[in-house]
Write an enzyme that holds these catalytic residues in place. Structure first.
Site, PDB file in Angstrom:
ATOM      1  N   ASP A  21       0.861  -1.187   0.000  1.00  0.00           N
ATOM      2  CA  ASP A  21       0.000   0.000   0.000  1.00  0.00           C
ATOM      3  C   ASP A  21       0.899   1.240   0.000  1.00  0.00           C
ATOM      4  O   ASP A  21       2.112   1.140   0.034  1.00  0.00           O
ATOM      5  CB  ASP A  21      -0.973  -0.032   1.176  1.00  0.00           C
ATOM      6  CG  ASP A  21      -0.267  -0.152   2.522  1.00  0.00           C
ATOM      7  OD1 ASP A  21       0.977  -0.002   2.566  1.00  0.00           O
ATOM      8  OD2 ASP A  21      -0.936  -0.402   3.527  1.00  0.00           O
ATOM      9  N   SER A  22       0.282   2.420  -0.024  1.00  0.00           N
ATOM     10  CA  SER A  22       1.065   3.651  -0.189  1.00  0.00           C
ATOM     11  C   SER A  22       1.657   4.144   1.127  1.00  0.00           C
ATOM     12  O   SER A  22       2.567   4.965   1.134  1.00  0.00           O
ATOM     13  CB  SER A  22       0.178   4.747  -0.756  1.00  0.00           C
ATOM     14  OG  SER A  22      -0.759   5.162   0.229  1.00  0.00           O
ATOM     15  N   GLY A  23       1.128   3.662   2.243  1.00  0.00           N
ATOM     16  CA  GLY A  23       1.550   4.156   3.551  1.00  0.00           C
ATOM     17  C   GLY A  23       0.630   5.224   4.093  1.00  0.00           C
ATOM     18  O   GLY A  23       0.611   5.493   5.291  1.00  0.00           O
ATOM     19  N   GLY A  24      -0.149   5.849   3.211  1.00  0.00           N
ATOM     20  CA  GLY A  24      -0.994   6.964   3.633  1.00  0.00           C
ATOM     21  C   GLY A  24      -2.047   6.568   4.660  1.00  0.00           C
ATOM     22  O   GLY A  24      -2.306   7.299   5.609  1.00  0.00           O
ATOM     23  N   PHE A  25      -2.636   5.408   4.458  1.00  0.00           N
ATOM     24  CA  PHE A  25      -3.713   4.981   5.351  1.00  0.00           C
ATOM     25  C   PHE A  25      -3.225   4.871   6.791  1.00  0.00           C
ATOM     26  O   PHE A  25      -3.877   5.348   7.721  1.00  0.00           O
ATOM     27  CB  PHE A  25      -4.267   3.635   4.875  1.00  0.00           C
ATOM     28  CG  PHE A  25      -5.582   3.303   5.490  1.00  0.00           C
ATOM     29  CD1 PHE A  25      -6.758   3.763   4.933  1.00  0.00           C
ATOM     30  CD2 PHE A  25      -5.645   2.559   6.651  1.00  0.00           C
ATOM     31  CE1 PHE A  25      -7.974   3.471   5.510  1.00  0.00           C
ATOM     32  CE2 PHE A  25      -6.856   2.264   7.239  1.00  0.00           C
ATOM     33  CZ  PHE A  25      -8.028   2.722   6.665  1.00  0.00           C
ATOM     34  N   ASP A  45      -3.074   8.488  -1.694  1.00  0.00           N
ATOM     35  CA  ASP A  45      -4.390   9.088  -1.908  1.00  0.00           C
ATOM     36  C   ASP A  45      -4.855   9.774  -0.636  1.00  0.00           C
ATOM     37  O   ASP A  45      -4.220   9.650   0.408  1.00  0.00           O
ATOM     38  CB  ASP A  45      -5.408   8.020  -2.337  1.00  0.00           C
ATOM     39  CG  ASP A  45      -5.557   6.920  -1.280  1.00  0.00           C
ATOM     40  OD1 ASP A  45      -4.655   6.764  -0.443  1.00  0.00           O
ATOM     41  OD2 ASP A  45      -6.576   6.208  -1.309  1.00  0.00           O
ATOM     42  N   GLN A  91     -11.449   7.293  -5.055  1.00  0.00           N
ATOM     43  CA  GLN A  91     -12.043   7.720  -3.782  1.00  0.00           C
ATOM     44  C   GLN A  91     -13.446   8.279  -4.046  1.00  0.00           C
ATOM     45  O   GLN A  91     -13.969   8.120  -5.135  1.00  0.00           O
ATOM     46  CB  GLN A  91     -11.139   8.775  -3.115  1.00  0.00           C
ATOM     47  CG  GLN A  91      -9.875   8.185  -2.497  1.00  0.00           C
ATOM     48  CD  GLN A  91     -10.164   7.344  -1.240  1.00  0.00           C
ATOM     49  OE1 GLN A  91     -11.260   7.390  -0.677  1.00  0.00           O
ATOM     50  NE2 GLN A  91      -9.172   6.566  -0.808  1.00  0.00           N
ATOM     51  N   GLY A 106     -11.346   3.968   0.500  1.00  0.00           N
ATOM     52  CA  GLY A 106     -12.299   4.785   1.248  1.00  0.00           C
ATOM     53  C   GLY A 106     -13.589   4.084   1.590  1.00  0.00           C
ATOM     54  O   GLY A 106     -14.581   4.730   1.922  1.00  0.00           O
ATOM     55  N   ASP A 138      -7.987  -7.439   0.247  1.00  0.00           N
ATOM     56  CA  ASP A 138      -7.057  -7.725   1.346  1.00  0.00           C
ATOM     57  C   ASP A 138      -7.757  -7.338   2.638  1.00  0.00           C
ATOM     58  O   ASP A 138      -8.593  -6.419   2.641  1.00  0.00           O
ATOM     59  CB  ASP A 138      -5.763  -6.897   1.225  1.00  0.00           C
ATOM     60  CG  ASP A 138      -5.952  -5.489   1.749  1.00  0.00           C
ATOM     61  OD1 ASP A 138      -6.524  -4.663   1.021  1.00  0.00           O
ATOM     62  OD2 ASP A 138      -5.578  -5.208   2.901  1.00  0.00           O
ATOM     63  N   CYS A 180     -13.500 -28.704   5.724  1.00  0.00           N
ATOM     64  CA  CYS A 180     -12.257 -27.972   5.479  1.00  0.00           C
ATOM     65  C   CYS A 180     -11.054 -28.916   5.356  1.00  0.00           C
ATOM     66  O   CYS A 180     -10.944 -29.890   6.102  1.00  0.00           O
ATOM     67  CB  CYS A 180     -12.017 -26.980   6.611  1.00  0.00           C
ATOM     68  SG  CYS A 180     -10.537 -25.983   6.397  1.00  0.00           S
ATOM     69  N   CYS A 233      -7.834 -27.761   5.624  1.00  0.00           N
ATOM     70  CA  CYS A 233      -6.662 -27.014   6.109  1.00  0.00           C
ATOM     71  C   CYS A 233      -5.840 -27.883   7.067  1.00  0.00           C
ATOM     72  O   CYS A 233      -6.307 -28.939   7.498  1.00  0.00           O
ATOM     73  CB  CYS A 233      -7.106 -25.735   6.805  1.00  0.00           C
ATOM     74  SG  CYS A 233      -7.518 -25.958   8.541  1.00  0.00           S
ATOM     75  N   CYS A 266      -7.879 -28.838  10.225  1.00  0.00           N
ATOM     76  CA  CYS A 266      -9.064 -29.708  10.097  1.00  0.00           C
ATOM     77  C   CYS A 266      -8.780 -31.002   9.339  1.00  0.00           C
ATOM     78  O   CYS A 266      -9.299 -32.054   9.676  1.00  0.00           O
ATOM     79  CB  CYS A 266     -10.183 -28.975   9.355  1.00  0.00           C
ATOM     80  SG  CYS A 266     -10.671 -27.426  10.115  1.00  0.00           S
ATOM     81  N   HIS A 323      -6.489 -21.956   9.159  1.00  0.00           N
ATOM     82  CA  HIS A 323      -7.866 -22.368   8.851  1.00  0.00           C
ATOM     83  C   HIS A 323      -8.638 -21.207   8.214  1.00  0.00           C
ATOM     84  O   HIS A 323      -9.308 -21.383   7.192  1.00  0.00           O
ATOM     85  CB  HIS A 323      -8.604 -22.848  10.102  1.00  0.00           C
ATOM     86  CG  HIS A 323     -10.070 -22.986   9.865  1.00  0.00           C
ATOM     87  ND1 HIS A 323     -10.635 -24.098   9.293  1.00  0.00           N
ATOM     88  CD2 HIS A 323     -11.080 -22.084  10.034  1.00  0.00           C
ATOM     89  CE1 HIS A 323     -11.936 -23.892   9.145  1.00  0.00           C
ATOM     90  NE2 HIS A 323     -12.234 -22.684   9.583  1.00  0.00           N
TER      91      HIS A 323
END
Ligand SMILES: [Zn+2]
Length: 402
Positions: free
Chosen positions: A92-96, A146, A196, A223, A273, A311, A313, A316, A347
């Protein structure tokens, strides 16, 4: 752009199945990216990530830029070497995180000034800085810086944020054009733009129209999942994706619950994500084909069943030999054994990946609508899932880094 391509393989209504190809491999979409905040998906080995179905993973620029620092990451060979992950990576950009974690963040047209939450150092993050730092980190995909105003937001303020996001995207694109490719070990890197506009369809359209001439290889929708009702998020997606190019991937940032994923795919989103599966796993909450389950509950003390019979995984193993019972997992949690959060993280990741793989198959069969209806009936439009992950502080911060 060398090495990057998106091929649509099937559509069903607005839902899409595709393949996002990168220099580090292909990602069948729709796809979910686990979050490796500081260069590690907490407690999970890279081989295990691949085994449960992860194809592309995410790392947080803000965290890595502060510690150990982008130059150190570059000297260690970049994120692929550091994370021992040969597959695609996105940063990501780091801004968040600047706005959710740093102290005294102030924004001007130039960029953001803030104080590190780790050591109190005064720092700057401009659109150009963000691209330079992400180039050093060396992920396959980097994001534009952003402006994401908190909701609810006055229309004038929202329009100013949308227009600044567009101007910053131009600056990111310019800086990206002039990158020395050797910084990322010679591998090409793609830059995505971020749409945005809050929950206002007109603002979403304005943002998309401002970014399209920059011809990014992919577009993110930012956003959202910042405190609005799920139904508002879905309506906004419906109003946004028609303005995005069909031939490029669409990434919904920081989302979400299983119901959010299904609803967003049905509205034309390809990539996601979120920290939800791993953070919930570490806290003892699991997603199953029958809904949400809290493994620490006393009801599971003598429960010999696996978390989920459906499942496959490592926890399980489809209910067969070698699987862990709910009673055992509860005991491991209460005893503070590190294996418990690891198994539950695996899981939950498997659950997310399987959900999207099954949805992809349904899109290919032309049965997405029926599949989504059955899933959403199970998840009650997300309400029951949101309730198991109560935001301890900022609900926004909760979804993005963990
Ligand atoms: Zn499982």
């Amino acid at each position: 752009m060398t090495g990057f391509r998106f091929d649509l393989t099937a559509t069903d209504g607005a839902a899409r199945a595709g393949t996002w190809s990168t220099p580090h491999g292909a990602v069948p979409t729709p796809a979910f990216m686990p979050v490796g905040t500081a260069g590690s998906v907490k407690g999970v080995m890279p081989e295990q990530l691949a085994a449960v179905g992860s194809t592309q993973i995410l790392a947080n620029t803000y965290h890595l830029a502060l510690r150990p620092g982008a130059d150190v990451v570059a000297d260690l060979g970049g994120l692929h070497a550091m994370m021992a992950w040969d597959g695609p990576i996105l940063t990501d950009s780091g801004g968040f995180q600047v706005f959710s974690l740093a102290e005294l963040a102030t924004m001007t047209e130039e960029g953001v000034r803030f104080v590190s939450h780790i050591d109190g150092a005064k720092m700057n993050l401009t659109p150009e800085d963000s691209v330079e730092v992400q180039a050093k980190l060396g992920a396959d995909v980097m994001m534009c810086l952003d402006e994401c105003p908190p909701l609810p937001c006055e229309p004038e303020r929202m329009q100013a944020a949308v227009d600044r996001t567009t101007r910053w995207a131009v600056r990111c694109r310019d800086r990206w054009d002039r990158l020395d490719r050797r910084t990322a070990g010679g591998d090409p890197q793609a830059l995505f733009g971020i749409v945005q506009g809050g929950v206002d369809p007109a603002m979403r359209e304005r943002s998309a129209r401002g970014l399209l001439p920059l011809e990014f290889p992919g577009y993110a929708i930012g956003g959202l999942s910042v405190g609005e009702a799920p139904s508002e998020m879905y309506r906004t997606l419906e109003a946004t994706t028609p303005f995005l190019p069909t031939e490029k991937p669409r990434y919904l940032m920081g989302v979400g619950t299983p119901a959010d994923l299904v609803n967003a795919v049905m509205r034309g989103v390809d990539l996601f994500d979120c920290v939800m599966p791993t953070r919930n796993g570490r806290n003892g909450t699991v997603f199953t084909s029958g809904g949400v389950l809290k493994i620490k509950n006393a009801a599971h003390a003598r429960d010999t069943a696996p978390i989920d019979l459906a499942c496959d995984c490592p926890a399980c193993r489809r209910g067969g030999a070698g699987g862990f019972s709910r009673g055992t997992l509860r005991h491991l949690f209460l005893a503070g054994e590190m294996l418990a959060p690891i198994l539950l993280s695996l899981h939950n990741l498997r659950f997310y990946h399987r959900l999207l793989a099954d949805l992809r198959a349904a899109i290919e069969r032309g049965e997405a609508e029926a599949f989504a209806a059955a899933e959403l009936a199970k998840w009650g439009a997300g309400a029951n899932v949101a309730a198991v992950n109560p935001p301890p502080g900022d609900p926004v911060r909760d979804r993005r880094a963990g």
